[in-house]
Scaffold this motif. Structure first.
Motif, short mmCIF file in Angstrom:
data_model
loop_
_atom_site.label_atom_id
_atom_site.label_comp_id
_atom_site.label_asym_id
_atom_site.label_seq_id
_atom_site.Cartn_x
_atom_site.Cartn_y
_atom_site.Cartn_z
N LEU A 1 -64.78 -44.05 -81.57
CA LEU A 1 -64.22 -43.83 -82.91
C LEU A 1 -63.01 -42.91 -82.95
O LEU A 1 -62.35 -42.81 -83.99
CB LEU A 1 -65.33 -43.27 -83.81
N ALA A 2 -62.67 -42.22 -81.87
CA ALA A 2 -61.47 -41.39 -81.85
C ALA A 2 -60.23 -42.28 -81.76
O ALA A 2 -60.21 -43.28 -81.04
CB ALA A 2 -61.51 -40.43 -80.67
N SER A 3 -59.19 -41.91 -82.49
CA SER A 3 -58.00 -42.77 -82.52
C SER A 3 -57.28 -42.81 -81.18
O SER A 3 -56.60 -43.80 -80.87
CB SER A 3 -57.03 -42.28 -83.62
N TRP A 4 -57.43 -41.75 -80.37
CA TRP A 4 -56.78 -41.76 -79.06
C TRP A 4 -57.56 -42.59 -78.04
O TRP A 4 -57.13 -42.72 -76.90
CB TRP A 4 -56.57 -40.33 -78.56
N MET A 5 -58.68 -43.18 -78.49
CA MET A 5 -59.48 -44.01 -77.61
C MET A 5 -59.37 -45.50 -77.94
O MET A 5 -60.22 -46.30 -77.57
CB MET A 5 -60.95 -43.57 -77.68
N TRP A 6 -58.30 -45.86 -78.65
CA TRP A 6 -58.07 -47.29 -78.88
C TRP A 6 -58.02 -48.02 -77.54
O TRP A 6 -57.45 -47.53 -76.56
CB TRP A 6 -56.72 -47.49 -79.59
N ALA A 7 -58.60 -49.23 -77.52
CA ALA A 7 -58.49 -50.06 -76.33
C ALA A 7 -57.01 -50.32 -76.04
O ALA A 7 -56.21 -50.46 -76.95
CB ALA A 7 -59.22 -51.38 -76.56
N PRO A 8 -56.64 -50.35 -74.75
CA PRO A 8 -57.50 -50.31 -73.56
C PRO A 8 -57.78 -48.91 -73.03
O PRO A 8 -58.45 -48.78 -72.02
CB PRO A 8 -56.68 -51.11 -72.55
N ALA A 9 -57.28 -47.85 -73.68
CA ALA A 9 -57.50 -46.49 -73.17
C ALA A 9 -58.97 -46.10 -73.25
O ALA A 9 -59.46 -45.33 -72.42
CB ALA A 9 -56.64 -45.49 -73.95
N GLY A 10 -59.68 -46.60 -74.25
CA GLY A 10 -61.09 -46.28 -74.43
C GLY A 10 -61.83 -47.45 -75.01
O GLY A 10 -61.39 -48.61 -74.91
N SER A 11 -62.96 -47.16 -75.66
CA SER A 11 -63.84 -48.23 -76.16
C SER A 11 -63.79 -48.35 -77.67
O SER A 11 -64.69 -48.92 -78.28
CB SER A 11 -65.28 -47.96 -75.70
#
Length: 564
Positions: free
Chosen positions: A477-487
């Motif tokens: 749910l963190a904005s800095w974790m948008w795919a592909p950096a996160g889930s």
């Protein structure tokens, strides 16, 4: 099935490995310049030391024998623990590799490759005292340099490993104190750090493999009790006993473990009934009670920390009005799905976190209400203007969406997706259902937003492998974790939620819990997902299969299994 064999391939492997140990160990030591340089430890402060465990290495153990055959619904996607985000991969990785610490069946932290540790400098330094006499399956010695090599790798942003985002916000540096002492310097006090090390991403890879340039995901080398022999993707993985495993009290009991990929739930169950496999993951819930005690079969149902949700691509114009997203939530009867598809083995999701996850608080409940769902759609400009049963906007465009799902990855996943299709159809939304093979599915949902135009609704599940709430809120749910950096595959973005996620990372105690709770309530009201169910997991096995350990994070630990 558990099969007896007269000729042990592990004995042959043992001879080869013993011959190679000296050469490989020597090469490894040469690459790091012999002994460790003397370094100064961090200034002393309040110290907390975990209890050490000792394992005698003189115990005589019986040689492994027989084969354990397991059937699961989806294949592993990678055997690189630092790049794995799915439980099938983590389950296999936890047989091959080990970490500094490990969860017990109650998610308590216990020593593994670290015998003990000290917490210093107000929680910003963790000093680990490592176990001696441990070798990787390629003969490389396990030591502080191996630990540093691993974490330097996962913290290298240029490698773009999936689990970079787990450790990079927390770990500042890793320092070798001596051959068997290593210090982690954190950017801030972080109460869940040991949980993060017990995560599957904390499993330690042979530094020789890392430095060789070989692809770790298909050439795994760890310190665990079993090693990879063969991986036929989409069909099976064969593991063989590690003849030089360090922990003689937990030495491998089987000569081989074969993990078969069988997508269909009933097909897996039938393999157990016919005796062709010894253990099956995810028995259909409707059959758990009736199958238990049939012949030599026993079944188990475990509550888990997994939440099933249907994410929405929030970069898609169709889902940018919160009233549409909330309407989709009210349209789905979660209790009916639990009763009819999961045979009562589940609970409606009332937060992004399962109620068993540390940090959970009740955030709300979208109780089934078709009338309210239709009212919300109408407020958002969608209603049936031409009487054909489907809603349209002012331009006459129908609300038509794609719904993607895996089949066999989660208990009842395809059936739940079919139910959602029917429920959304009932409020005038046309739904196109598409089934994916798991690895292809992951590759598709992980794409950046500008490459995901056809991704609209997609069924996912998440059980935090750290056992606590940070590793739900931050990756999903963190904005800095948008795919592909996160889930964060649906590209959710809320500045207030971001601030609360950062706050819970930097605070302890009740202040941390309050921040987590507030974040959960905002997310639930924003409705970036259709919040579905908290899952139970189901297993079926032959009664002579013993020692299988189930972790509530939905991991089946096979490395301790034996026939008895």
């Amino acid at each position: 099935m558990v099969r007896e064999r007269g000729i042990s391939t592990s004995a042959i492997i043992g001879i080869v490995v013993v011959i190679l140990v000296i050469a490989i160990a020597g090469a490894y030591l040469a690459t790091r310049g012999g002994g460790a340089p003397a370094t100064t430890t961090a200034s002393p402060s309040t110290t907390t030391t975990a209890p050490a465990t000792t394992t005698t290495t003189t115990t005589t153990v019986a040689p492994p024998k027989g084969t354990l055959i397991v059937a699961m619904g989806t294949d592993a996607s990678t055997l690189d623990p630092q790049d794995a985000t799915d439980n099938p991969s983590e389950m296999v990785n936890r047989i091959i590799y080990e970490g500094l610490v490990e969860f017990d069946q109650n998610l308590n932290i216990k020593p593994m490759l670290a015998e003990s540790w000290d917490i210093k400098d107000n929680g910003t330094t963790y000093v680990f005292h490592l176990r001696k006499g441990v070798f990787f399956q390629d003969g490389t010695p396990f030591d502080a340099y191996a630990v540093k090599t691993n974490f330097d790798r996962v913290l290298n942003s240029t490698l773009k490993l999936q689990r970079y985002s787990l450790y990079a916000p927390i770990i500042s540096s890793v320092e070798v104190i001596d051959n068997y002492t290593v210090a982690f310097h954190l950017k801030m006090p972080f109460g869940a750090f040991l949980n993060d090390l017990a995560h599957g991403a904390g499993l330690i890879i042979s530094p020789t493999l890392i430095n060789s340039g070989k692809d770790v995901k298909t050439n795994p080398v760890g310190t665990g009790p079993y090693m990879l022999q063969e991986w036929v993707k989409g069909d099976h993985i064969t593991l063989v006993a590690n003849p030089n495993y360090w922990n003689k009290t937990a030495a491998p009991k089987f000569e081989k473990i074969i993990i078969k990929v069988v997508a269909d739930d009933k097909a897996r169950e039938n393999l157990l009934k016919t005796g062709d496999v010894d253990l099956v993951l995810r028995i259909p819930p409707v059959d758990v009670a009736s199958l238990n005690g049939t012949g030599n079969i026993i079944t188990r149902a475990y509550p888990t920390s997994r939440v099933i949700y249907i994410a929405m691509n929030l970069m898609n114009q169709k889902f940018q009005d919160v009233r549409v997203r909330q309407a989709f939530n009210y349209a789905v009867d979660k209790e009916a799905i639990i009763n009819s598809i999961l045979n009562g083995l589940g609970k409606p999701a009332t937060s992004p976190l399962a109620s068993s996850t540390y940090g959970y608080c009740y955030a709300g409940y979208y109780k089934y209400n078709v009338t309210l769902a239709k009212e919300l759609l109408k407020e958002a400009g969608w209603w049936d203007r031409d009487g054909d049963g489907y809603v349209e906007n002012a331009n006459g465009q129908k609300l038509e969406v794609n719904l993607w799902t895996p089949q066999g990855r989660y208990v009842g996943d395809y059936q739940m997706a079919q139910a959602v299709q029917s429920y959304l159809n009932a409020i005038g939304v046309k739904v196109n259902l598409q089934v994916w093979e798991w690895t292809s599915y992951l590759n598709e949902v992980r794409k950046p937003y500008n490459q995901s135009q056809n991704k609209e609704l997609f069924l996912m599940g998440w059980a935090p492998s750290t056992g606590e709430g940070d590793w739900v809120l931050r990756p999903l749910l963190a904005s800095w974790m948008w795919a592909p950096a996160g889930s964060n595959y649906g590209y959710y973005n809320n500045t207030q939620v971001d601030e609360l996620i950062q706050k819970q990372m930097m605070t302890l105690g009740q202040d941390r819990l309050n921040a987590m709770c507030q974040a959960q309530k905002i997310v639930y009201n924003d409705a970036p997902w259709i919040f579905m169910v908290e899952m139970y997991d189901t297993l079926g096995m032959k009664s002579n299969v013993k020692g299988v350990v189930y972790l509530p994070i939905e991991i089946v630990m096979l490395k301790y299994a034996y026939s008895g």
